[in-house]
Design a protein around this motif. Structure first.
Motif: not given
Length: 172
Positions: A146-151, A155-157
């Motif tokens: 999950n890209v959103s969770e990984a971001a 600590g990234l957008h």
């Protein structure tokens, strides 16, 4: 025969490593979690310990600190697929002699237990981009891709992470 403690939740990796160490005339005791490992270590002195960093049931770093307090003190080698400079410093601060990146070869582990780990050669040293790519891949895997969770974990957008993935992707 030298007694070694091998602690890793990955049964296949642990079995393979234990077989290799036994062929080298070590008495290997195995554990899949920190609690069992500490119990085994208290049953009799261990000359060395090979400890995975991430395991269910406790932190490998906490186990390192507990093992380092034993007398006689074992040589502790930490194995991790999640290596970083701060992590290596913390492992050494808690009592580890060496931190090796998984999957580690038997010869590298034996060298670390003996204390004769050579400095990495230039070809064997990963670039910062490679290390960053591997770290991002591990965080992505831990978050179920999950890209959103990984971001969030990094600590990234989300869009910044997507750009990094595009820029760092291995060229084929």
């Amino acid at each position: 025969m030298t007694r070694l403690l091998l602690v890793d939740d990955d049964g296949t990796f642990r079995d393979r490593l234990a077989r290799g160490l036994r062929k080298r005339c070590f008495d290997v005791v195995e554990a899949e979690d920190p609690g069992t490992a500490l119990t085994l270590a208290l049953q009799g002195p261990v000359a060395g310990a090979v400890v995975d960093l991430r395991m269910p049931g406790g932190s490998g770093l906490d186990l390192v600190a507990r093992l380092a307090a034993l007398q006689p003190r074992p040589v502790i080698v930490v194995l991790t697929g999640y290596g970083s400079i701060p992590l290596a410093l913390e492992a050494v601060r808690r009592g580890a002699a060496h931190l090796l990146q998984k999957p580690a070869e038997l010869e590298a582990i034996l060298a670390a237990l003996r204390g004769d780990v050579p400095a990495p050669d230039e070809e064997g040293t990963p670039s910062l981009d490679q290390v960053e790519w591997e770290h991002i891949q591990r965080v992505l895997a831990d978050s179920g891709w999950n890209v959103s969770e990984a971001a969030r974990r990094l600590g990234l957008h989300r869009r910044s992470l997507q750009r990094k993935l595009e820029r760092l992707a291995p060229r084929r």
